[in-house]
Design an enzyme around this catalytic site. Sequence first.
Site: not given
Length: 326
Positions: A2, A15
């Site tokens: 991520c 994100r």
Amino acid sequence: MCTSIAFWDRGLFGRNLDLEYHFGEQVVITPRDHAFIFHHRAPLAHHHALIGTASVAQNTALYAEAANEKGLYMAGLYFPGNAHYFADPAPDVLNLAPYELIPLVLGSCATAAEARSLLAGVRLVAQPFAPGYPLAALHWQVAGPDGSFIMEPREDGLHFYDDTVGVLTNNPPYPYQRMNLNNYRGLSPRTPDNTFAPGLDLPVYGQGLGGLGLPGDASPMSRFVKAAFLRQNAVFPDERPAQVTQFFHLLDAVSMVRGSVITPEGRCDETTYACCIDTREGVYYYHTYDSGCLHAVRLTEETATGTALRCVPLADKSQFVFDTPQ
């Protein structure tokens, strides 16, 4: 895998969630009077309202990332091989399971400083949500109107780092990621001078030469460098909607394209969703891999009140806006 990006001065946080499978993710609002239950401490019956992406089990939101109504953001990112949780709770400390961090921090704190003070006394215990649920190896980015920090659980306890870059990815540990940026200090968004051989005719043949050497692969260290470069140099317009759009351009620049990263199990690691939380306006924006357009869920006074979780399934179908020629 991520990538998380924080602009504390703009109140924009978000994100990419890179994963090879779905986990029942949906946008979830936890209102102020929905009690948070913990294994080793008393419940938190009344707290700040939260909005973020989570799976829901046993009437509990298991957040991947979220922000609260005060403007504090927290995201957990994969940290395999380095994250350490203790086998047993210890006396005289605040023992928490990893999944309990976001509810407690965002439910209790309004600033990054408050969160860091609270977390200083935490011991993370290797306790999953319930039997059969995975115990994810994570580290966290915590950011609010007063700045940002990184928290990493290691064998000797929690480590805290000032996050002046505003970026977190995955391995290696944050100090190595931060140090690695020194290898790219010569990069620039501007066309460089010819320092290779000033007496040699080396004409400029296109724009972007100042960024030669900027990584473009999907590995954690490369994504950290590229996200840091883009975050530090991105130009934001004055209009809030355009700022949100710019934020997504940063995330898209470090996203995983389906088929470009194959796991050892033969599955596609891809950017399942990308999100931007506008904490000033209380809006959670997102797009999924298959629904490229932006969707928005607003945290309102109505949704922040009460006890029932408010859930919105993520859009997973391609959507297009067709314009009519004049």
